[in-house]
Design a protein around this motif. Structure first.
Motif, PDB file in Angstrom:
ATOM      1  N   PHE A  17       0.782  -1.185  -0.007  1.00 49.68           N
ATOM      2  CA  PHE A  17       0.044   0.004  -0.066  1.00 49.68           C
ATOM      3  C   PHE A  17       1.020   1.210  -0.106  1.00 49.68           C
ATOM      4  N   GLU A  18       1.482   1.456  -1.107  1.00 50.71           N
ATOM      5  CA  GLU A  18       2.621   2.602  -1.108  1.00 50.71           C
ATOM      6  C   GLU A  18       2.052   3.990  -0.973  1.00 50.71           C
ATOM      7  N   ASP A  19       0.790   4.360  -1.399  1.00 48.50           N
ATOM      8  CA  ASP A  19       0.164   5.544  -1.425  1.00 48.50           C
ATOM      9  C   ASP A  19      -0.342   5.697   0.294  1.00 48.50           C
ATOM     10  N   CYS A  20      -0.303   4.730   1.170  1.00 50.91           N
ATOM     11  CA  CYS A  20      -1.047   4.815   2.424  1.00 50.91           C
ATOM     12  C   CYS A  20      -0.207   4.682   3.378  1.00 50.91           C
ATOM     13  N   LYS A  21       0.787   3.483   3.321  1.00 50.25           N
ATOM     14  CA  LYS A  21       1.456   3.196   4.407  1.00 50.25           C
ATOM     15  C   LYS A  21       2.479   4.191   4.908  1.00 50.25           C
ATOM     16  N   PRO A  22       2.935   4.073   5.991  1.00 49.99           N
ATOM     17  CA  PRO A  22       3.791   5.381   6.592  1.00 49.99           C
ATOM     18  C   PRO A  22       5.121   5.534   6.004  1.00 49.99           C
ATOM     19  N   PHE A  60       0.125  12.768   7.705  1.00 49.79           N
ATOM     20  CA  PHE A  60       0.790  11.684   7.398  1.00 49.79           C
ATOM     21  C   PHE A  60       0.589  11.562   5.697  1.00 49.79           C
ATOM     22  N   LYS A  61       0.059  12.817   5.291  1.00 45.67           N
ATOM     23  CA  LYS A  61       0.023  12.881   3.557  1.00 45.67           C
ATOM     24  C   LYS A  61      -0.371  11.801   2.924  1.00 45.67           C
ATOM     25  N   ILE A  62      -1.713  11.078   3.370  1.00 43.63           N
ATOM     26  CA  ILE A  62      -2.054  10.045   2.731  1.00 43.63           C
ATOM     27  C   ILE A  62      -3.400  10.628   1.929  1.00 43.63           C
ATOM     28  N   PRO A  63      -3.566   9.783   0.596  1.00 43.97           N
ATOM     29  CA  PRO A  63      -4.899  10.330  -0.048  1.00 43.97           C
ATOM     30  C   PRO A  63      -6.153   9.592   0.694  1.00 43.97           C
ATOM     31  N   LYS A  64      -7.240  10.799   0.880  1.00 39.51           N
ATOM     32  CA  LYS A  64      -8.178  10.076   1.727  1.00 39.51           C
ATOM     33  C   LYS A  64      -9.112   9.075   1.074  1.00 39.51           C
ATOM     34  N   ASN A  65      -8.757   8.751  -0.037  1.00 41.51           N
ATOM     35  CA  ASN A  65      -9.480   7.602  -0.593  1.00 41.51           C
ATOM     36  C   ASN A  65      -8.856   6.263  -0.501  1.00 41.51           C
ATOM     37  N   LYS A  66      -7.458   6.449   0.083  1.00 44.46           N
ATOM     38  CA  LYS A  66      -6.792   5.295   0.464  1.00 44.46           C
ATOM     39  C   LYS A  66      -6.569   4.926   1.675  1.00 44.46           C
ATOM     40  N   LEU A  67      -7.362   5.479   2.649  1.00 38.47           N
ATOM     41  CA  LEU A  67      -7.355   5.124   4.193  1.00 38.47           C
ATOM     42  C   LEU A  67      -8.767   4.696   4.623  1.00 38.47           C
ATOM     43  N   PHE A  68      -8.924   3.398   5.115  1.00 45.51           N
ATOM     44  CA  PHE A  68     -10.157   3.017   5.684  1.00 45.51           C
ATOM     45  C   PHE A  68     -10.454   2.925   7.113  1.00 45.51           C
ATOM     46  N   LEU A  69     -11.796   3.245   7.484  1.00 45.72           N
ATOM     47  CA  LEU A  69     -12.014   2.690   8.886  1.00 45.72           C
ATOM     48  C   LEU A  69     -11.909   1.247   8.890  1.00 45.72           C
ATOM     49  N   THR A  70     -11.370   0.807  10.112  1.00 45.26           N
ATOM     50  CA  THR A  70     -11.428  -0.521  10.196  1.00 45.26           C
ATOM     51  C   THR A  70     -11.875  -1.152  11.780  1.00 45.26           C
ATOM     52  N   LYS A  71     -12.217  -2.366  11.888  1.00 46.67           N
ATOM     53  CA  LYS A  71     -12.577  -2.810  13.257  1.00 46.67           C
ATOM     54  C   LYS A  71     -11.427  -3.318  13.924  1.00 46.67           C
ATOM     55  N   ASP A 104      -5.695  -1.158   4.005  1.00 41.79           N
ATOM     56  CA  ASP A 104      -6.200  -2.454   3.371  1.00 41.79           C
ATOM     57  C   ASP A 104      -7.588  -2.355   2.889  1.00 41.79           C
ATOM     58  N   PRO A 105      -8.084  -2.083   1.760  1.00 41.80           N
ATOM     59  CA  PRO A 105      -9.640  -1.932   1.669  1.00 41.80           C
ATOM     60  C   PRO A 105     -10.411  -3.390   2.052  1.00 41.80           C
ATOM     61  N   LYS A 106      -9.679  -4.567   1.912  1.00 44.27           N
ATOM     62  CA  LYS A 106     -10.302  -5.780   2.292  1.00 44.27           C
ATOM     63  C   LYS A 106     -10.735  -5.593   3.647  1.00 44.27           C
ATOM     64  N   HIS A 107     -10.102  -5.141   4.773  1.00 49.16           N
ATOM     65  CA  HIS A 107     -10.579  -4.808   6.349  1.00 49.16           C
ATOM     66  C   HIS A 107     -11.377  -3.623   6.408  1.00 49.16           C
ATOM     67  N   SER A 108     -11.974  -2.861   5.495  1.00 51.31           N
ATOM     68  CA  SER A 108     -12.577  -1.822   5.867  1.00 51.31           C
ATOM     69  C   SER A 108     -14.029  -1.938   6.342  1.00 51.31           C
ATOM     70  N   ILE A 109     -14.465  -1.181   7.168  1.00 49.83           N
ATOM     71  CA  ILE A 109     -16.033  -1.349   7.776  1.00 49.83           C
ATOM     72  C   ILE A 109     -16.773  -0.143   7.313  1.00 49.83           C
ATOM     73  N   THR A 110     -18.040  -0.063   7.413  1.00 53.15           N
ATOM     74  CA  THR A 110     -19.005   1.072   7.134  1.00 53.15           C
ATOM     75  C   THR A 110     -19.270   1.755   8.409  1.00 53.15           C
ATOM     76  N   ASP A 111     -19.708   2.878   8.145  1.00 53.67           N
ATOM     77  CA  ASP A 111     -20.170   3.502   9.546  1.00 53.67           C
ATOM     78  C   ASP A 111     -21.426   3.118  10.123  1.00 53.67           C
ATOM     79  N   PRO A 112     -21.465   3.202  11.440  1.00 50.59           N
ATOM     80  CA  PRO A 112     -22.732   2.577  11.913  1.00 50.59           C
ATOM     81  C   PRO A 112     -23.951   3.577  11.667  1.00 50.59           C
TER      82      PRO A 112
END
Length: 284
Positions: free
Chosen positions: A65-70, A161-172, A273-281
């Protein structure tokens, strides 16, 4: 000594207990006052933005995840991205929800995404409980403020952390926590042990904490401690304070054991990782 033999039996055990209690108190006082702890961020005054860079661990080297990882790792503390009004509202939500459950030990959680609520030695589903007992507990306003706060934290992390917003996902797991003086009944109640979020939870890349109570006002002990080789560093909780950091081994941490009171906070976690993303409650 022979003349005092009759007095030995009734007084030996109490004397040993008294000595041991006194010794434990002395040891605890010494550790508390002599542990090498630096206050990174005190409870006051208000801080706009404090950044502390730390060298990144190797935890991210094999990830794609080059665009997102620190690219650089660190810790950020802000007191002005969540209003006191919104923080107080979420504290009310936490208190209402956790009042329906609570663990047998001193640490309880409420996850609005999954509905998981600590109850005795396990978990129940708060949404099922609300439906079964026809409890009017959580409103759309509650969820709206929760999403607003989450979005503010997401934006702050992507900016710092200079990450594109669409590359960072809420997770559980993302959850409210309550810590009180109830004695721990299992290892899961012992929140004061050091851990690494990326190792503990797997999906975490960035961890955020929103504090819903204030150190020295609502509780003592309970400071957040980064465990560093050159000495531990603390962030003192404050209502509305947001602290976020990269989730790898560079930020090994623990919560100081509570001495008095009740401590509330929200953990909000994000993944690359978008595979581990969750939606808002949402309201059920």
């Amino acid at each position: 000594m022979k003349n005092h033999k009759k007095l030995d039996k009734p007084y030996t055990v109490p004397c040993i207990i008294a000595v041991n209690i006194g010794l434990i108190a002395v040891i605890y006082w010494w550790v508390f006052h002599h542990e090498n702890i630096e206050t990174l961020v005190p409870v006051s005054p208000n801080v706009d933005r404090l950044i502390f860079q730390v060298p990144c661990s190797k935890d991210y080297n094999l990830e794609d995840f080059e665009d997102c990882k620190p690219k650089k790792c660190g810790r950020v503390v802000m007191d002005n991205i969540v209003s006191k009004e919104d923080a107080r509202h979420l504290l009310m939500v936490a208190k209402k929800g956790l009042a329906l459950g609570g663990s047998n030990g001193g640490a309880s959680i409420l996850d609005l995404h999954s509905g998981a609520l600590s109850k005795d030695n396990s978990f129940i589903n708060i949404y099922r409980l609300i439906e079964d007992q026809q409890i009017n507990l959580l409103s759309e306003t509650d969820f709206s403020i929760y999403r607003k706060v989450k979005n503010s934290i997401h934006e702050a992390i992507t900016r710092e952390f200079k990450i594109p917003k669409n590359k960072l996902f809420l997770t559980k797991p993302t959850f409210f926590s309550r810590m009180n003086m109830t004695e721990a009944k299992s290892i899961h109640d012992e929140y004061w042990h050091g851990h690494v979020d990326k190792e503990t939870y797997g999906s975490f890349h960035y961890t955020a904490l929103l504090y819903l109570s204030t150190y020295k006002e609502d509780f003592t002990g309970g400071r957040f401690i980064f465990i560093d080789k050159d000495g531990n560093k603390t962030v003192e909780p404050r209502l509305g304070r947001v602290s976020f950091f990269t989730s790898g081994h560079e930020n090994l941490h623990r919560v100081e054991r509570l001495i008095s009171g009740v401590r509330y906070a929200i953990t909000v976690a994000f993944t690359c990782d978008p595979k581990h993303s969750i939606t808002d409650p949402t309201a059920q």
